[in-house]
Write a protein that holds these residues in place. Structure first.
Motif, PDB file in Angstrom:
ATOM      1  N   LYS A 235      39.776  82.292  28.104  1.00 36.80           N
ATOM      2  CA  LYS A 235      39.934  80.840  28.020  1.00 36.80           C
ATOM      3  C   LYS A 235      40.855  80.441  26.869  1.00 36.80           C
ATOM      4  O   LYS A 235      41.616  79.483  26.981  1.00 36.80           O
ATOM      5  CB  LYS A 235      38.568  80.155  27.873  1.00 36.80           C
ATOM      6  CG  LYS A 235      37.693  80.226  29.114  1.00 36.80           C
ATOM      7  CD  LYS A 235      38.344  79.590  30.318  1.00 36.80           C
ATOM      8  CE  LYS A 235      38.215  78.098  30.271  1.00 36.80           C
ATOM      9  NZ  LYS A 235      38.739  77.440  31.494  1.00 36.80           N
ATOM     10  N   ARG A 236      40.806  81.180  25.752  1.00 33.28           N
ATOM     11  CA  ARG A 236      41.732  80.914  24.639  1.00 33.28           C
ATOM     12  C   ARG A 236      43.172  81.138  25.095  1.00 33.28           C
ATOM     13  O   ARG A 236      44.064  80.333  24.796  1.00 33.28           O
ATOM     14  CB  ARG A 236      41.432  81.822  23.447  1.00 33.28           C
ATOM     15  CG  ARG A 236      40.298  81.376  22.584  1.00 33.28           C
ATOM     16  CD  ARG A 236      40.270  82.101  21.256  1.00 33.28           C
ATOM     17  NE  ARG A 236      40.142  83.544  21.379  1.00 33.28           N
ATOM     18  CZ  ARG A 236      38.991  84.210  21.433  1.00 33.28           C
ATOM     19  NH1 ARG A 236      37.839  83.553  21.373  1.00 33.28           N
ATOM     20  NH2 ARG A 236      38.974  85.524  21.526  1.00 33.28           N
ATOM     21  N   LEU A 237      43.408  82.230  25.817  1.00 37.67           N
ATOM     22  CA  LEU A 237      44.757  82.519  26.309  1.00 37.67           C
ATOM     23  C   LEU A 237      45.201  81.471  27.331  1.00 37.67           C
ATOM     24  O   LEU A 237      46.374  81.115  27.385  1.00 37.67           O
ATOM     25  CB  LEU A 237      44.812  83.920  26.914  1.00 37.67           C
ATOM     26  CG  LEU A 237      44.648  85.073  25.930  1.00 37.67           C
ATOM     27  CD1 LEU A 237      44.599  86.403  26.672  1.00 37.67           C
ATOM     28  CD2 LEU A 237      45.769  85.086  24.900  1.00 37.67           C
ATOM     29  N   GLU A 238      44.257  80.973  28.125  1.00 33.90           N
ATOM     30  CA  GLU A 238      44.593  79.932  29.098  1.00 33.90           C
ATOM     31  C   GLU A 238      44.976  78.633  28.383  1.00 33.90           C
ATOM     32  O   GLU A 238      45.921  77.952  28.782  1.00 33.90           O
ATOM     33  CB  GLU A 238      43.412  79.683  30.033  1.00 33.90           C
ATOM     34  CG  GLU A 238      43.722  78.688  31.129  1.00 33.90           C
ATOM     35  CD  GLU A 238      42.529  78.385  32.001  1.00 33.90           C
ATOM     36  OE1 GLU A 238      42.730  78.261  33.214  1.00 33.90           O
ATOM     37  OE2 GLU A 238      41.409  78.260  31.460  1.00 33.90           O
ATOM     38  N   ARG A 239      44.255  78.278  27.311  1.00 34.61           N
ATOM     39  CA  ARG A 239      44.596  77.065  26.547  1.00 34.61           C
ATOM     40  C   ARG A 239      45.992  77.161  25.939  1.00 34.61           C
ATOM     41  O   ARG A 239      46.682  76.159  25.792  1.00 34.61           O
ATOM     42  CB  ARG A 239      43.569  76.821  25.450  1.00 34.61           C
ATOM     43  CG  ARG A 239      42.306  76.161  25.925  1.00 34.61           C
ATOM     44  CD  ARG A 239      41.464  75.659  24.768  1.00 34.61           C
ATOM     45  NE  ARG A 239      41.070  76.725  23.868  1.00 34.61           N
ATOM     46  CZ  ARG A 239      39.955  77.442  23.967  1.00 34.61           C
ATOM     47  NH1 ARG A 239      39.108  77.206  24.938  1.00 34.61           N
ATOM     48  NH2 ARG A 239      39.673  78.381  23.095  1.00 34.61           N
ATOM     49  N   GLU A 240      46.392  78.368  25.577  1.00 31.88           N
ATOM     50  CA  GLU A 240      47.745  78.579  25.031  1.00 31.88           C
ATOM     51  C   GLU A 240      48.800  78.638  26.136  1.00 31.88           C
ATOM     52  O   GLU A 240      49.977  78.839  25.860  1.00 31.88           O
ATOM     53  CB  GLU A 240      47.788  79.885  24.226  1.00 31.88           C
ATOM     54  CG  GLU A 240      46.975  79.860  22.957  1.00 31.88           C
ATOM     55  CD  GLU A 240      47.564  78.947  21.902  1.00 31.88           C
ATOM     56  OE1 GLU A 240      48.796  78.726  21.899  1.00 31.88           O
ATOM     57  OE2 GLU A 240      46.787  78.447  21.076  1.00 31.88           O
ATOM     58  N   GLU A 241      48.358  78.509  27.400  1.00 30.85           N
ATOM     59  CA  GLU A 241      49.227  78.551  28.580  1.00 30.85           C
ATOM     60  C   GLU A 241      49.944  79.890  28.725  1.00 30.85           C
ATOM     61  O   GLU A 241      51.093  79.952  29.151  1.00 30.85           O
ATOM     62  CB  GLU A 241      50.202  77.384  28.571  1.00 30.85           C
ATOM     63  CG  GLU A 241      49.513  76.036  28.602  1.00 30.85           C
ATOM     64  CD  GLU A 241      50.479  74.872  28.603  1.00 30.85           C
ATOM     65  OE1 GLU A 241      51.698  75.084  28.432  1.00 30.85           O
ATOM     66  OE2 GLU A 241      49.995  73.745  28.763  1.00 30.85           O
ATOM     67  N   LEU A 242      49.254  80.970  28.356  1.00 30.88           N
ATOM     68  CA  LEU A 242      49.814  82.304  28.492  1.00 30.88           C
ATOM     69  C   LEU A 242      49.318  83.010  29.753  1.00 30.88           C
ATOM     70  O   LEU A 242      50.000  83.880  30.279  1.00 30.88           O
ATOM     71  CB  LEU A 242      49.468  83.152  27.267  1.00 30.88           C
ATOM     72  CG  LEU A 242      50.017  82.626  25.943  1.00 30.88           C
ATOM     73  CD1 LEU A 242      49.478  83.447  24.786  1.00 30.88           C
ATOM     74  CD2 LEU A 242      51.540  82.654  25.957  1.00 30.88           C
ATOM     75  N   VAL A 243      48.138  82.625  30.224  1.00 29.61           N
ATOM     76  CA  VAL A 243      47.583  83.203  31.446  1.00 29.61           C
ATOM     77  C   VAL A 243      47.003  82.096  32.309  1.00 29.61           C
ATOM     78  O   VAL A 243      46.778  80.976  31.843  1.00 29.61           O
ATOM     79  CB  VAL A 243      46.471  84.254  31.156  1.00 29.61           C
ATOM     80  CG1 VAL A 243      46.999  85.402  30.342  1.00 29.61           C
ATOM     81  CG2 VAL A 243      45.266  83.618  30.506  1.00 29.61           C
TER      82      VAL A 243
END
Length: 74
Positions: free
Chosen positions: A50-58
């Motif tokens: 979810k952290r990576l999703e918030r950064e728009e990386l995944v």
């Protein structure tokens, strides 16, 4: 590495997971595979993704009982 230069605040473990996902054939991996590879509990793996999703990386793609984590950088 360019992504990590632009976003130096990303945690080391998150970087390792992102590299793992990017290294897969289709640019994606199942959350269960990530958990097994990095020996993470379900909740920790989910928070990491979810952290990576918030950064728009995944992006997280749900199908059935599983979650496919796909890299957005391709």
């Amino acid at each position: 590495d360019l992504v990590f230069a632009e976003k130096p605040h990303i945690r080391r473990g998150d970087r390792d997971v992102l590299r793992y996902v990017m290294g897969q054939d289709n640019g994606g991996a199942l959350l269960a595979d990530i958990r097994n590879r990095f020996l993470l509990p379900k909740s920790s793996a989910w928070r990491l993704v979810k952290r990576l999703e918030r950064e728009e990386l995944v992006e997280i793609i749900k199908f059935g009982n599983q979650n496919l984590i796909r890299c957005r950088l391709r």
